[in-house]
Design a protein around this motif. Sequence first.
Motif, PDB file in Angstrom:
ATOM      1  N   ILE A  43       0.821  -1.212   0.000  1.00 47.36           N
ATOM      2  CA  ILE A  43       0.000   0.000   0.000  1.00 47.36           C
ATOM      3  C   ILE A  43       0.853   1.260   0.000  1.00 47.36           C
ATOM      4  O   ILE A  43       0.535   2.236  -0.651  1.00 47.36           O
ATOM      5  N   GLY A  44       1.945   1.237   0.733  1.00 49.95           N
ATOM      6  CA  GLY A  44       2.811   2.404   0.824  1.00 49.95           C
ATOM      7  C   GLY A  44       2.754   3.018   2.204  1.00 49.95           C
ATOM      8  O   GLY A  44       1.938   2.659   3.047  1.00 49.95           O
ATOM      9  N   TRP A  45       3.623   3.935   2.436  1.00 50.69           N
ATOM     10  CA  TRP A  45       3.718   4.619   3.723  1.00 50.69           C
ATOM     11  C   TRP A  45       2.763   5.805   3.716  1.00 50.69           C
ATOM     12  O   TRP A  45       2.811   6.638   2.831  1.00 50.69           O
ATOM     13  N   PRO A  46       1.886   5.918   4.722  1.00 49.29           N
ATOM     14  CA  PRO A  46       0.945   7.034   4.730  1.00 49.29           C
ATOM     15  C   PRO A  46       1.655   8.369   4.937  1.00 49.29           C
ATOM     16  O   PRO A  46       2.632   8.461   5.673  1.00 49.29           O
ATOM     17  N   ALA A  47       1.152   9.385   4.265  1.00 51.95           N
ATOM     18  CA  ALA A  47       1.781  10.707   4.337  1.00 51.95           C
ATOM     19  C   ALA A  47       1.719  11.283   5.746  1.00 51.95           C
ATOM     20  O   ALA A  47       2.638  11.991   6.166  1.00 51.95           O
ATOM     21  N   TRP A  48       0.670  10.958   6.516  1.00 50.10           N
ATOM     22  CA  TRP A  48       0.551  11.527   7.851  1.00 50.10           C
ATOM     23  C   TRP A  48       1.554  10.932   8.830  1.00 50.10           C
ATOM     24  O   TRP A  48       1.786  11.486   9.889  1.00 50.10           O
ATOM     25  N   MET A  49       2.216   9.838   8.458  1.00 47.71           N
ATOM     26  CA  MET A  49       3.230   9.251   9.329  1.00 47.71           C
ATOM     27  C   MET A  49       4.645   9.674   8.945  1.00 47.71           C
ATOM     28  O   MET A  49       5.607   9.293   9.597  1.00 47.71           O
ATOM     29  N   THR A  50       4.786  10.465   7.918  1.00 45.59           N
ATOM     30  CA  THR A  50       6.092  10.906   7.454  1.00 45.59           C
ATOM     31  C   THR A  50       6.516  12.158   8.211  1.00 45.59           C
ATOM     32  O   THR A  50       5.744  13.098   8.377  1.00 45.59           O
ATOM     33  N   VAL A  51       7.758  12.147   8.670  1.00 49.29           N
ATOM     34  CA  VAL A  51       8.297  13.299   9.391  1.00 49.29           C
ATOM     35  C   VAL A  51       8.710  14.352   8.375  1.00 49.29           C
ATOM     36  O   VAL A  51       9.377  14.054   7.387  1.00 49.29           O
ATOM     37  N   ASN A  52       8.312  15.588   8.627  1.00 53.27           N
ATOM     38  CA  ASN A  52       8.665  16.691   7.743  1.00 53.27           C
ATOM     39  C   ASN A  52       9.775  17.501   8.410  1.00 53.27           C
ATOM     40  O   ASN A  52       9.513  18.281   9.315  1.00 53.27           O
ATOM     41  N   PRO A  53      11.029  17.355   7.959  1.00 54.53           N
ATOM     42  CA  PRO A  53      12.132  18.060   8.612  1.00 54.53           C
ATOM     43  C   PRO A  53      12.164  19.558   8.325  1.00 54.53           C
ATOM     44  O   PRO A  53      12.933  20.283   8.933  1.00 54.53           O
TER      45      PRO A  53
END
Length: 50
Positions: free
Chosen positions: A34-44
Amino acid sequence: MAKWVRNPPSPQRVRLVFMVVALCLIVIGVEKLIGWPAWMTVNPNIKPKF
């Protein structure tokens, strides 16, 4: 594993270890399909406001 051969754990401990490994494999499989959800990605790029 050598420690387990010398002193075998209880059946409940073996089942627990296999369940944890299976859960990890399921999570990895779902993430690959499915892929990695965007809401779980850290935004540096976001700077904290302290």
